[in-house]
Design a protein around this motif. Structure first.
Motif, short mmCIF file in Angstrom:
data_model
loop_
_atom_site.label_atom_id
_atom_site.label_comp_id
_atom_site.label_asym_id
_atom_site.label_seq_id
_atom_site.Cartn_x
_atom_site.Cartn_y
_atom_site.Cartn_z
N ILE A 204 0.86 -1.19 0.00
CA ILE A 204 0.00 0.00 0.00
C ILE A 204 0.89 1.23 0.00
CG2 ILE A 204 -1.73 1.31 1.27
CD1 ILE A 204 -2.65 -1.33 2.51
N GLU A 205 0.81 2.00 -1.06
CA GLU A 205 1.56 3.25 -1.12
C GLU A 205 0.72 4.36 -0.48
OE1 GLU A 205 4.44 3.50 -4.79
OE2 GLU A 205 2.39 3.13 -5.44
N ILE A 206 1.39 5.27 0.20
CA ILE A 206 0.72 6.37 0.86
C ILE A 206 0.93 7.64 0.04
CG2 ILE A 206 0.56 7.76 2.97
CD1 ILE A 206 -0.34 4.87 3.31
N CYS A 207 -0.16 8.36 -0.19
CA CYS A 207 -0.11 9.62 -0.93
C CYS A 207 -0.57 10.76 -0.02
CB CYS A 207 -1.02 9.57 -2.15
SG CYS A 207 -0.32 8.67 -3.53
N ARG A 208 -0.07 11.93 -0.32
CA ARG A 208 -0.50 13.14 0.38
C ARG A 208 -1.42 13.90 -0.56
NH1 ARG A 208 0.69 18.68 0.88
NH2 ARG A 208 0.59 19.42 3.02
N ARG A 209 -2.61 14.22 -0.09
CA ARG A 209 -3.54 15.03 -0.87
C ARG A 209 -3.68 16.36 -0.19
NH1 ARG A 209 -9.24 13.61 -3.63
NH2 ARG A 209 -7.77 12.87 -5.18
N SER A 210 -3.42 17.43 -0.93
CA SER A 210 -3.56 18.78 -0.36
C SER A 210 -4.51 19.59 -1.22
CB SER A 210 -2.20 19.47 -0.28
OG SER A 210 -1.65 19.64 -1.56
N VAL A 211 -5.27 20.43 -0.57
CA VAL A 211 -6.22 21.32 -1.24
C VAL A 211 -5.90 22.73 -0.79
CG1 VAL A 211 -8.65 21.89 -1.59
CG2 VAL A 211 -7.99 19.52 -1.20
N GLU A 212 -5.80 23.64 -1.75
CA GLU A 212 -5.55 25.05 -1.45
C GLU A 212 -6.63 25.88 -2.12
OE1 GLU A 212 -1.66 26.19 -2.71
OE2 GLU A 212 -0.69 24.60 -1.56
N LEU A 213 -7.15 26.86 -1.40
CA LEU A 213 -8.14 27.79 -1.93
C LEU A 213 -7.62 29.20 -1.77
CD1 LEU A 213 -11.45 26.61 -0.20
CD2 LEU A 213 -10.60 25.93 -2.44
N THR A 214 -7.92 30.04 -2.73
CA THR A 214 -7.64 31.47 -2.62
C THR A 214 -8.90 32.21 -3.02
OG1 THR A 214 -5.32 31.11 -3.18
CG2 THR A 214 -6.15 33.36 -3.36
N ARG A 215 -9.42 33.02 -2.09
CA ARG A 215 -10.61 33.82 -2.38
C ARG A 215 -10.21 34.85 -3.43
NH1 ARG A 215 -15.82 33.21 -2.42
NH2 ARG A 215 -16.99 34.52 -1.00
N GLN A 216 -10.97 34.91 -4.51
CA GLN A 216 -10.57 35.75 -5.63
C GLN A 216 -10.64 37.24 -5.32
OE1 GLN A 216 -13.15 33.80 -8.57
NE2 GLN A 216 -11.27 33.23 -9.64
N ASN A 217 -11.62 37.69 -4.56
CA ASN A 217 -11.73 39.13 -4.33
C ASN A 217 -10.91 39.63 -3.14
OD1 ASN A 217 -13.36 37.93 -2.44
ND2 ASN A 217 -15.09 39.31 -2.71
N THR A 218 -10.70 38.79 -2.12
CA THR A 218 -9.96 39.24 -0.94
C THR A 218 -8.55 38.66 -0.85
OG1 THR A 218 -10.80 37.43 0.42
CG2 THR A 218 -12.07 39.50 0.42
N ARG A 219 -8.25 37.64 -1.66
CA ARG A 219 -6.96 36.94 -1.69
C ARG A 219 -6.69 36.17 -0.39
NH1 ARG A 219 -6.53 36.11 -6.42
NH2 ARG A 219 -4.38 35.50 -6.19
N ARG A 220 -7.73 35.91 0.42
CA ARG A 220 -7.54 35.07 1.60
C ARG A 220 -7.19 33.67 1.15
NH1 ARG A 220 -12.76 37.32 3.93
NH2 ARG A 220 -12.06 39.17 5.02
N HIS A 221 -6.32 33.01 1.89
CA HIS A 221 -5.80 31.70 1.50
C HIS A 221 -6.17 30.66 2.56
CE1 HIS A 221 -3.03 29.12 -0.70
NE2 HIS A 221 -2.59 28.70 0.47
N TYR A 222 -6.65 29.50 2.09
CA TYR A 222 -7.04 28.41 2.98
C TYR A 222 -6.40 27.12 2.47
CZ TYR A 222 -10.72 31.82 3.98
OH TYR A 222 -11.40 32.96 4.29
N GLU A 223 -6.04 26.21 3.39
CA GLU A 223 -5.40 24.95 3.01
C GLU A 223 -5.92 23.81 3.87
OE1 GLU A 223 -1.13 24.90 2.93
OE2 GLU A 223 -1.05 27.01 2.40
N MET A 224 -5.85 22.59 3.30
CA MET A 224 -6.17 21.36 4.02
C MET A 224 -5.35 20.26 3.38
SD MET A 224 -9.88 19.46 4.40
CE MET A 224 -10.57 20.55 5.64
N ALA A 225 -4.89 19.29 4.18
CA ALA A 225 -4.11 18.18 3.64
C ALA A 225 -4.39 16.92 4.45
CB ALA A 225 -2.61 18.49 3.69
#
Length: 106
Positions: free
Chosen positions: A74-95
């Motif tokens: 079983i190989e282990i992978c890292r999944r990451s999600v990044e969001l950037t709000r288009q009008n305010t440029r706020r940045h959010y992440e989850m992995a």
């Protein structure tokens, strides 16, 4: 005259508090929407290695799945999600870590 000054000061403070409350409410709503989209993308993005990008609900997003080098079978992978709000440029992440998508044997 003193009474008018007191009323003016109370109005100024009240309007400032209302503005701050409005900004806090907007940030809380933005955070809730970002969290919902992060969870959705983490669970529903196609299960394949590499990077995927898009735009949804006012957020530019990126999902990346990469191999961490875990041992077989079983190989282990890292999944990451990044969001950037288009009008305010706020940045959010989850992995998270998960089993890698199945790849056909040569």
């Amino acid at each position: 005259m003193v009474g008018l000054m007191i009323i003016a000061m109370v109005l100024i403070e009240g309007l400032g508090a209302a503005r701050n409350a409005g900004q806090a409410s907007e940030m809380a709503l933005d955070l809730r929407r970002a969290h919902q989209l992060l969870v959705h993308l983490m669970e529903m993005a196609p299960d394949r290695l590499g990077e995927q990008t898009g735009v949804s609900q006012g957020f530019a997003w990126r999902v990346e799945t990469s191999i961490t080098g875990g041992e077989r079978p079983i190989e282990i992978c890292r999944r990451s999600v990044e969001l950037t709000r288009q009008n305010t440029r706020r940045h959010y992440e989850m992995a998270s870590l998960q089993s890698c998508p199945a790849t056909p044997e040569p």
